[in-house]
Scaffold this motif. Structure first.
Motif, mmCIF file in Angstrom:
data_model
loop_
_atom_site.group_PDB
_atom_site.id
_atom_site.type_symbol
_atom_site.label_atom_id
_atom_site.label_comp_id
_atom_site.label_asym_id
_atom_site.label_seq_id
_atom_site.Cartn_x
_atom_site.Cartn_y
_atom_site.Cartn_z
ATOM 1 N N ALA A 1 0.811 -1.207 0.000
ATOM 2 C CA ALA A 1 0.000 0.000 0.000
ATOM 3 C C ALA A 1 0.851 1.267 0.000
ATOM 4 N N VAL A 2 2.043 1.200 0.563
ATOM 5 C CA VAL A 2 2.908 2.361 0.702
ATOM 6 C C VAL A 2 4.320 1.959 0.262
ATOM 7 N N PRO A 3 4.951 2.721 -0.644
ATOM 8 C CA PRO A 3 6.294 2.332 -1.085
ATOM 9 C C PRO A 3 7.335 2.410 0.030
ATOM 10 N N PHE A 4 7.151 3.283 0.976
ATOM 11 C CA PHE A 4 8.025 3.378 2.136
ATOM 12 C C PHE A 4 7.271 4.082 3.242
ATOM 13 N N MET A 5 7.788 3.938 4.432
ATOM 14 C CA MET A 5 7.146 4.566 5.580
ATOM 15 C C MET A 5 8.215 5.292 6.383
ATOM 16 N N TYR A 6 7.952 6.537 6.729
ATOM 17 C CA TYR A 6 8.868 7.252 7.614
ATOM 18 C C TYR A 6 8.706 6.699 9.017
ATOM 19 N N VAL A 7 9.812 6.264 9.594
ATOM 20 C CA VAL A 7 9.816 5.750 10.955
ATOM 21 C C VAL A 7 10.310 6.836 11.898
ATOM 22 N N CYS A 8 11.354 7.548 11.501
ATOM 23 C CA CYS A 8 11.926 8.612 12.312
ATOM 24 C C CYS A 8 11.729 9.947 11.591
ATOM 25 N N LEU A 9 10.824 10.748 12.098
ATOM 26 C CA LEU A 9 10.559 12.043 11.472
ATOM 27 C C LEU A 9 11.663 13.054 11.764
ATOM 28 N N CYS A 10 12.285 12.958 12.922
ATOM 29 C CA CYS A 10 13.350 13.900 13.282
ATOM 30 C C CYS A 10 14.521 13.808 12.299
ATOM 31 N N ASN A 11 14.876 12.573 11.920
ATOM 32 C CA ASN A 11 16.011 12.357 11.026
ATOM 33 C C ASN A 11 15.594 11.997 9.612
ATOM 34 N N GLY A 12 14.301 11.859 9.375
ATOM 35 C CA GLY A 12 13.807 11.519 8.042
ATOM 36 C C GLY A 12 14.181 10.109 7.614
ATOM 37 N N LEU A 13 14.210 9.156 8.556
ATOM 38 C CA LEU A 13 14.582 7.782 8.233
ATOM 39 C C LEU A 13 13.351 6.969 7.852
ATOM 40 N N THR A 14 13.487 6.237 6.752
ATOM 41 C CA THR A 14 12.392 5.376 6.303
ATOM 42 C C THR A 14 12.645 3.937 6.736
ATOM 43 N N ASP A 15 11.610 3.118 6.638
ATOM 44 C CA ASP A 15 11.758 1.705 6.966
ATOM 45 C C ASP A 15 12.804 1.046 6.075
ATOM 46 N N SER A 16 12.903 1.467 4.827
ATOM 47 C CA SER A 16 13.897 0.893 3.906
ATOM 48 C C SER A 16 15.320 1.201 4.368
ATOM 49 N N GLN A 17 15.557 2.416 4.817
ATOM 50 C CA GLN A 17 16.883 2.779 5.317
ATOM 51 C C GLN A 17 17.217 1.986 6.579
ATOM 52 N N ILE A 18 16.225 1.807 7.439
ATOM 53 C CA ILE A 18 16.447 1.063 8.675
ATOM 54 C C ILE A 18 16.730 -0.396 8.363
ATOM 55 N N ARG A 19 15.967 -0.982 7.439
ATOM 56 C CA ARG A 19 16.204 -2.374 7.043
ATOM 57 C C ARG A 19 17.582 -2.534 6.394
ATOM 58 N N GLY A 20 18.016 -1.544 5.647
ATOM 59 C CA GLY A 20 19.349 -1.584 5.060
ATOM 60 C C GLY A 20 20.439 -1.560 6.119
ATOM 61 N N ALA A 21 20.233 -0.736 7.141
ATOM 62 C CA ALA A 21 21.204 -0.673 8.242
ATOM 63 C C ALA A 21 21.247 -1.992 9.003
ATOM 64 N N ILE A 22 20.086 -2.613 9.179
ATOM 65 C CA ILE A 22 20.019 -3.912 9.857
ATOM 66 C C ILE A 22 20.743 -4.959 9.016
ATOM 67 N N ALA A 23 20.522 -4.917 7.722
ATOM 68 C CA ALA A 23 21.184 -5.862 6.815
ATOM 69 C C ALA A 23 22.703 -5.689 6.849
#
Length: 83
Positions: A17-39
């Protein structure tokens, strides 16, 4: 692959439904960026922030970030890294 994302109020949002989701608004981090960092090896929110070259600000996103860390299996982490 369909991935469900849990928001901080436990609402489930489908990645279809959504290509990405902002998780951290203060830093503008999306779920994709977070998953990349986890990877790339991040196992704690502090390591995710470091991998994204930022710091925790208000801390409201850490619960959602922890959920993503816990939900992402090693195989999913490798897939997110493109291996």
């Amino acid at each position: 692959m369909q991935i469900e994302l849990r928001t901080s109020i436990n609402r489930i949002v489908s990645n279809d439904a959504v290509p990405f989701m902002y998780v951290c608004l203060c830093n503008g981090l999306t779920d994709s960026q977070i998953r990349g960092a986890i990877a790339a090896g991040a196992n704690r929110p502090k390591e995710v922030y470091a991998a994204c070259n930022c710091n925790a600000q208000c801390g409201c996103c850490t619960g959602t970030m922890l959920s993503i860390i816990r939900d992402q299996s090693p195989a999913e982490a490798q897939a997110a890294a493109g291996d």
